[in-house]
Design a protein around this motif. Sequence first.
Motif, short mmCIF file in Angstrom:
data_model
loop_
_atom_site.label_atom_id
_atom_site.label_comp_id
_atom_site.label_asym_id
_atom_site.label_seq_id
_atom_site.Cartn_x
_atom_site.Cartn_y
_atom_site.Cartn_z
N LYS A 197 1.03 -0.89 0.35
CA LYS A 197 0.31 -0.15 -0.02
C LYS A 197 0.85 0.91 -0.23
N MET A 198 1.96 1.32 0.73
CA MET A 198 2.56 2.61 0.60
C MET A 198 3.45 2.57 -0.67
N LEU A 199 3.64 1.19 -0.48
CA LEU A 199 4.75 1.33 -1.84
C LEU A 199 3.61 2.09 -3.55
N GLN A 200 2.51 1.62 -3.35
CA GLN A 200 1.60 2.35 -4.15
C GLN A 200 1.05 3.84 -3.98
N LYS A 201 1.63 4.04 -2.78
CA LYS A 201 1.44 5.39 -2.90
C LYS A 201 2.83 6.90 -3.22
N MET A 202 3.55 5.51 -2.99
CA MET A 202 4.98 6.10 -4.31
C MET A 202 4.89 6.33 -6.00
N GLY A 203 3.91 5.43 -5.92
CA GLY A 203 3.82 5.74 -7.15
C GLY A 203 3.86 4.30 -8.60
N ALA A 204 4.11 3.42 -7.11
CA ALA A 204 4.21 1.95 -8.09
C ALA A 204 3.40 1.51 -8.45
N ILE A 205 3.64 0.60 -9.14
CA ILE A 205 2.23 0.08 -10.20
C ILE A 205 2.64 -2.07 -9.51
N ILE A 206 1.36 -2.28 -8.57
CA ILE A 206 1.50 -3.83 -7.43
C ILE A 206 0.19 -4.62 -8.21
N GLY A 207 -0.77 -5.13 -8.58
CA GLY A 207 -1.69 -6.04 -8.32
C GLY A 207 -1.11 -7.34 -7.14
N LEU A 208 -2.59 -7.57 -6.68
CA LEU A 208 -2.88 -9.22 -6.08
C LEU A 208 -2.87 -9.54 -6.52
N GLY A 209 -3.12 -10.57 -7.54
CA GLY A 209 -3.51 -12.02 -8.41
C GLY A 209 -4.10 -12.88 -7.56
N ALA A 210 -4.76 -13.34 -7.58
CA ALA A 210 -5.24 -14.68 -6.47
C ALA A 210 -3.57 -15.77 -6.39
N ASN A 211 -4.13 -16.46 -5.51
CA ASN A 211 -3.04 -18.16 -5.62
C ASN A 211 -1.61 -17.18 -5.34
N THR A 213 -0.07 -14.16 -6.06
CA THR A 213 -0.13 -13.92 -6.77
C THR A 213 0.49 -12.35 -6.88
N ILE A 214 2.12 -12.07 -7.13
CA ILE A 214 2.20 -10.35 -6.56
C ILE A 214 2.89 -9.85 -8.45
N GLU A 215 1.87 -8.99 -8.81
CA GLU A 215 2.53 -8.91 -9.97
C GLU A 215 2.91 -7.14 -9.94
N ILE A 216 4.10 -7.14 -10.54
CA ILE A 216 4.52 -5.66 -10.41
C ILE A 216 4.57 -5.47 -11.65
N GLU A 217 4.81 -3.81 -11.93
CA GLU A 217 5.00 -3.55 -13.58
C GLU A 217 5.98 -2.33 -12.82
N GLY A 218 7.10 -2.51 -13.49
CA GLY A 218 8.22 -1.70 -12.73
C GLY A 218 7.82 0.05 -13.39
#
Length: 432
Positions: A197-211, A213-218
């Motif tokens: 949540k903190m990184l998202q506020k900093m501008g990161a693109i991060i999603g939580l997937g099923a099972n 998984t964490i998806e990150i777009e640099g």
Amino acid sequence: MEKSFIIKGGKKLIGRVRVSGAKNAASKMMVASLLTDERVTLLNFPAIGEMDIVAELCESIGSKLTRSKGKLSIHTPTIKTHEVLSLSRRNRIPILTLGPLLARCGKAEVPILGGDKIGPRPVDLHFKALEAMGAKITATEKSYRAEAPHGLHGAKIVFPFPSVGATENAILAAVLAKGKTLICNAAVEPEIIDLIKMLQKMGAIIGLGANRTIEIEGVPRLRGTTHSVIPDRMEAASFACLAAATDGKIFVEDARQEDLLTFLNAFRRIGGGYEVADDGISFWRERPLTGIEFETDTHPGFMTDWQQPFVALLTQAKGVSVVHETIYEDRFAYARDLNAMGANIKVFSKCLGEVACRFNGRGCEHSAIISGPTPLVGGKSTARDLRAGVVQIIAALIAKGTSTISGVEEIDRGYENIDGRLRALGADIKRV
Ligand code: EPU
């Protein structure tokens, strides 16, 4: 000089106590602040020894820190050095600086890790993740050296085990890497979600997937932010155990039901009572305690850091309890201290759970049988590590007579003003 607690047992703990910000979230957020040259402000920031160690680490890298009650401002306009070697084996945070240092300098060197003595605690999964993203890592006798002269790139990372630290390391490295990263079988502890949540506020693109998984777009850069640290669920569980162990009643302000679901179920099953309010949870002993079987697991399972205070409580439960520790291979050393005070805990290297864990056949004592209830008597002991130290406090508070616990710096590393807060609840505890 080493400090000790002198505790006279037998008092019921009654009253209200506020949990601090989570140690295991705040320390990672300080490291995450190194990813930006802008200022990061952390609220609900805990005043514990561990934060001083991480502050020293960040300062050595180039951060300017300002602290006031419950608040930390951290700003790293430039990275002074990519080597954090002077900070030796005091905790496990330096390895998490690899991602931010590689992103900002293309190279990094960190010491071999320290931390609580609860098993060998390897870092192979951290390195597999960083190597998949293009880092070259070599180990020297005292350090790990990493290089990524052309920057890190996105990758698919599959963890064989959802390691908390390795997941955090992969996230911290991936947010500024080129391209997409997919972390499979990731740890999803509440502290990790709070970091996301903190990184998202900093501008990161991060999603939580099923099972898991964490998806990150640099992204090319991150900015500063203000973030309030999640309340400490380990501290909350420790106070819950203290309330039931002393047959008192404690309202734990800021304890969050969503972070304690599994703990609350186990607590209820053994005879603990609780009531959830908007601003916290009250804990007490509802009926004479009874034994239970459980095993520790990664989130959302019963967390390993709850295991020790819960076992201290189980020494007061009628019947037999069986505990299978599946996260750390050596997290029952404290049983010797409890047995010396009158408890009846036997430890086993067999898996005493429904399913064999990865420690099966390795000869490490990772299961325990607790028979109770056993009256405890005060004695002398030394805090072995942070959570074991809390066990010793709980045991001393229910024991007959006086106990002395030395090495309380270990406990201060994770619990803010623990003696002051226990005194406010009615405990007879002195720091000498
Ligand atoms: N592991 C590996 N290889 C790796 C990484 C981990 O084999 O590369 C193994 C470890 O040896 C251990 C298990 O995986 O047996 C779990 O390790 P994990 O990486 O999940 O834990 P960690 O990041 O080292 C954090 C907390 C611990 C907490 C665990 C589990 C911090 C600083 N520490 O450790 O907290 O017990 O996650 O939730 O966040 C404490 O606060 O007292 C404490 C020990």
